[in-house]
Scaffold this motif. Structure first.
Motif, PDB file in Angstrom:
ATOM      1  N   GLU A 182       0.839  -1.190   0.000  1.00 50.00           N
ATOM      2  CA  GLU A 182       0.000   0.000   0.000  1.00 50.00           C
ATOM      3  C   GLU A 182       0.876   1.244   0.000  1.00 50.00           C
ATOM      4  O   GLU A 182       2.051   1.208   0.377  1.00 50.00           O
ATOM      5  N   GLY A 183       0.305   2.326  -0.462  1.00 51.34           N
ATOM      6  CA  GLY A 183       0.998   3.604  -0.464  1.00 51.34           C
ATOM      7  C   GLY A 183       0.075   4.691   0.048  1.00 51.34           C
ATOM      8  O   GLY A 183      -1.154   4.564  -0.027  1.00 51.34           O
ATOM      9  N   ILE A 184       0.665   5.743   0.591  1.00 49.57           N
ATOM     10  CA  ILE A 184      -0.111   6.852   1.134  1.00 49.57           C
ATOM     11  C   ILE A 184       0.326   8.136   0.445  1.00 49.57           C
ATOM     12  O   ILE A 184       1.532   8.387   0.273  1.00 49.57           O
ATOM     13  N   VAL A 185      -0.653   8.940   0.047  1.00 48.12           N
ATOM     14  CA  VAL A 185      -0.382  10.243  -0.562  1.00 48.12           C
ATOM     15  C   VAL A 185      -0.217  11.248   0.568  1.00 48.12           C
ATOM     16  O   VAL A 185      -1.181  11.591   1.254  1.00 48.12           O
ATOM     17  N   GLY A 186       0.998  11.726   0.787  1.00 46.24           N
ATOM     18  CA  GLY A 186       1.265  12.633   1.901  1.00 46.24           C
ATOM     19  C   GLY A 186       0.882  14.069   1.623  1.00 46.24           C
ATOM     20  O   GLY A 186       0.504  14.811   2.533  1.00 46.24           O
ATOM     21  N   ARG A 187       0.987  14.479   0.372  1.00 47.73           N
ATOM     22  CA  ARG A 187       0.668  15.857  -0.011  1.00 47.73           C
ATOM     23  C   ARG A 187       0.385  15.882  -1.495  1.00 47.73           C
ATOM     24  O   ARG A 187       0.587  14.881  -2.204  1.00 47.73           O
ATOM     25  N   LEU A 188      -0.074  17.024  -1.982  1.00 43.65           N
ATOM     26  CA  LEU A 188      -0.270  17.176  -3.416  1.00 43.65           C
ATOM     27  C   LEU A 188       1.092  17.244  -4.108  1.00 43.65           C
ATOM     28  O   LEU A 188       2.010  17.901  -3.612  1.00 43.65           O
ATOM     29  N   PRO A 189       1.245  16.562  -5.238  1.00 42.73           N
ATOM     30  CA  PRO A 189       2.515  16.657  -5.960  1.00 42.73           C
ATOM     31  C   PRO A 189       2.688  18.051  -6.558  1.00 42.73           C
ATOM     32  O   PRO A 189       1.718  18.757  -6.821  1.00 42.73           O
ATOM     33  N   SER A 190       3.928  18.440  -6.756  1.00 42.75           N
ATOM     34  CA  SER A 190       4.243  19.720  -7.390  1.00 42.75           C
ATOM     35  C   SER A 190       4.978  19.451  -8.690  1.00 42.75           C
ATOM     36  O   SER A 190       5.340  18.313  -9.003  1.00 42.75           O
ATOM     37  N   ALA A 191       5.244  20.516  -9.440  1.00 40.35           N
ATOM     38  CA  ALA A 191       5.962  20.373 -10.709  1.00 40.35           C
ATOM     39  C   ALA A 191       7.365  19.812 -10.479  1.00 40.35           C
ATOM     40  O   ALA A 191       7.922  19.132 -11.344  1.00 40.35           O
ATOM     41  N   ASP A 192       7.943  20.075  -9.306  1.00 38.89           N
ATOM     42  CA  ASP A 192       9.286  19.575  -9.003  1.00 38.89           C
ATOM     43  C   ASP A 192       9.316  18.061  -8.814  1.00 38.89           C
ATOM     44  O   ASP A 192      10.386  17.447  -8.883  1.00 38.89           O
ATOM     45  N   ASP A 193       8.163  17.457  -8.557  1.00 36.38           N
ATOM     46  CA  ASP A 193       8.106  16.012  -8.365  1.00 36.38           C
ATOM     47  C   ASP A 193       8.059  15.249  -9.682  1.00 36.38           C
ATOM     48  O   ASP A 193       8.201  14.029  -9.694  1.00 36.38           O
ATOM     49  N   VAL A 194       7.850  15.957 -10.787  1.00 36.94           N
ATOM     50  CA  VAL A 194       7.773  15.318 -12.101  1.00 36.94           C
ATOM     51  C   VAL A 194       9.183  14.995 -12.572  1.00 36.94           C
ATOM     52  O   VAL A 194      10.048  15.874 -12.611  1.00 36.94           O
ATOM     53  N   SER A 195       9.422  13.749 -12.928  1.00 31.33           N
ATOM     54  CA  SER A 195      10.760  13.318 -13.331  1.00 31.33           C
ATOM     55  C   SER A 195      11.053  13.625 -14.797  1.00 31.33           C
ATOM     56  O   SER A 195      12.178  13.421 -15.247  1.00 31.33           O
ATOM     57  N   LEU A 196      10.076  14.101 -15.534  1.00 29.68           N
ATOM     58  CA  LEU A 196      10.261  14.429 -16.946  1.00 29.68           C
ATOM     59  C   LEU A 196      10.738  15.865 -17.100  1.00 29.68           C
ATOM     60  O   LEU A 196      10.083  16.791 -16.607  1.00 29.68           O
ATOM     61  N   PRO A 197      11.872  16.097 -17.764  1.00 34.81           N
ATOM     62  CA  PRO A 197      12.300  17.478 -18.013  1.00 34.81           C
ATOM     63  C   PRO A 197      11.397  18.131 -19.053  1.00 34.81           C
ATOM     64  O   PRO A 197      11.355  17.705 -20.208  1.00 34.81           O
ATOM     65  N   VAL A 198      10.649  19.127 -18.639  1.00 31.84           N
ATOM     66  CA  VAL A 198       9.671  19.749 -19.537  1.00 31.84           C
ATOM     67  C   VAL A 198       9.597  21.238 -19.267  1.00 31.84           C
ATOM     68  O   VAL A 198       9.711  21.682 -18.119  1.00 31.84           O
ATOM     69  N   GLN A 199       9.427  22.012 -20.329  1.00 28.51           N
ATOM     70  CA  GLN A 199       9.263  23.462 -20.216  1.00 28.51           C
ATOM     71  C   GLN A 199       7.770  23.764 -20.337  1.00 28.51           C
ATOM     72  O   GLN A 199       7.229  23.867 -21.445  1.00 28.51           O
ATOM     73  N   THR A 200       7.122  23.910 -19.206  1.00 23.67           N
ATOM     74  CA  THR A 200       5.671  24.090 -19.213  1.00 23.67           C
ATOM     75  C   THR A 200       5.256  25.400 -19.872  1.00 23.67           C
ATOM     76  O   THR A 200       4.142  25.494 -20.400  1.00 23.67           O
ATOM     77  N   GLN A 201       6.125  26.409 -19.853  1.00 22.18           N
ATOM     78  CA  GLN A 201       5.768  27.687 -20.452  1.00 22.18           C
ATOM     79  C   GLN A 201       5.495  27.539 -21.944  1.00 22.18           C
ATOM     80  O   GLN A 201       4.609  28.199 -22.499  1.00 22.18           O
TER      81      GLN A 201
END
Length: 209
Positions: A182-201
Motif C-alpha cells: 500500500e501507499g499513502i499520498v502525503g501531499r499534493l505533488p508539485s511540478a518539481d516532483d515530475v521526473s520528466l524534463p519539460v518546459q511548461t511555459q
C-alpha cells in the motif's frame, strides 16, 4: 475511450528522449531508443532546425506521451489548470501527476504507466478501501492506495516491486510493501516532483493561442 495502441518506442524516438514507456526494459540493451535514436519514418537523418511552432508542439506531445493521455483529455486538464490559482503550467503537471495510474506506477506497483493503468482498469487497486477502476481518478492528500488482498493482484504487484527494486519513490508518496502493498499520498505533488524534463511555459503558450 480511444487510446494509442502502436509501438511505444516510436514515441520516444519522435520526442528525442527516453520516456520509459516500457518500464525496466528501457534500461536494458533491448531498448529500441538506444539502438536507433533517429525519428521514426523513412528518413535516416534528422531534419533541419525546428520551427517555433514545432518546438512548442513537441513539448506538449512529450507530456501527453509520458502520461498516456490523448488530445481531448489533455485539453480538459489544461482548461482545469487555467481555472486554478497559481502557475497554469505547474497546475497542469500537478493534475497529471495526481492521476491514479501515475501514482500506482510511481509507487512501483506497475513497471510502466500502461501496466499501472491495466492494474487499475482490471480492479486490482483500491483507494481508501474502495475499488477504483478509473485510471484518471485524482488522488488527494491522505488517500491510501492499496492492492486488493487477492492472490492474482498480489502476485502481479509483488513481481513488479521485485523487478523495479531500487526505484526512487517521490517525496509526496510513502510505500509499505510488507504484507499487502500500500501507499499513502502525503501531499499534493508539485511540478518539481515530475521526473520528466519539460518546459511548461511552451505548453501554455501553445494551448493559449
Amino acid at each position: 475511450m480511444a487510446r494509442y495502441t502502436g509501438p511505444v518506442c516510436r514515441l520516444c524516438r519522435r520526442d528525442g528522449m527516453k520516456l520509459f514507456l516500457k518500464g525496466t526494459r528501457c534500461d536494458t540493451a533491448k531498448c529500441a531508443f538506444e539502438r536507433r535514436d533517429s525519428p521514426p519514418g523513412m528518413q535516416q537523418t534528422r531534419r533541419g532546425k525546428l520551427t517555433d511552432y514545432a518546438i512548442h508542439l513537441r513539448e506538449k506531445q512529450k507530456v501527453k506521451h509520458y502520461y498516456g493521455v490523448l488530445e481531448r483529455q489533455f485539453r480538459r486538464y489544461y482548461s482545469e489548470a487555467e481555472r486554478l490559482k497559481g502557475n497554469t503550467g505547474d497546475n497542469l503537471l500537478t493534475l497529471l501527476e495526481r492521476r491514479l495510474d501515475n501514482v500506482v506506477h510511481r509507487l512501483g506497483f506497475g513497471l510502466s504507466r500502461s501496466a499501472a493503468r491495466q492494474l487499475v482498469n482490471h480492479g486490482h487497486i483500491t483507494v481508501n478501501g474502495r475499488a477504483v477502476d478509473i485510471p484518471s481518478y485524482q488522488v488527494r492528500p491522505g488517500d491510501v492506495i492499496r492492492v486488493k488482498n487477492k492472490a492474482k493482484s498480489l502476485d502481479r504487484v509483488r513481481q513488479a516491486l521485485g523487478e523495479g527494486s531500487g526505484r526512487d519513490i517521490p517525496d509526496y508518496l510513502s510505500v509499505d510493501s510488507e504484507g499487502v502493498p500500500e501507499g499513502i499520498v502525503g501531499r499534493l505533488p508539485s511540478a518539481d516532483d515530475v521526473s520528466l524534463p519539460v518546459q511548461t511555459q511552451l505548453i501554455v503558450e501553445l494551448c493559449s493561442r
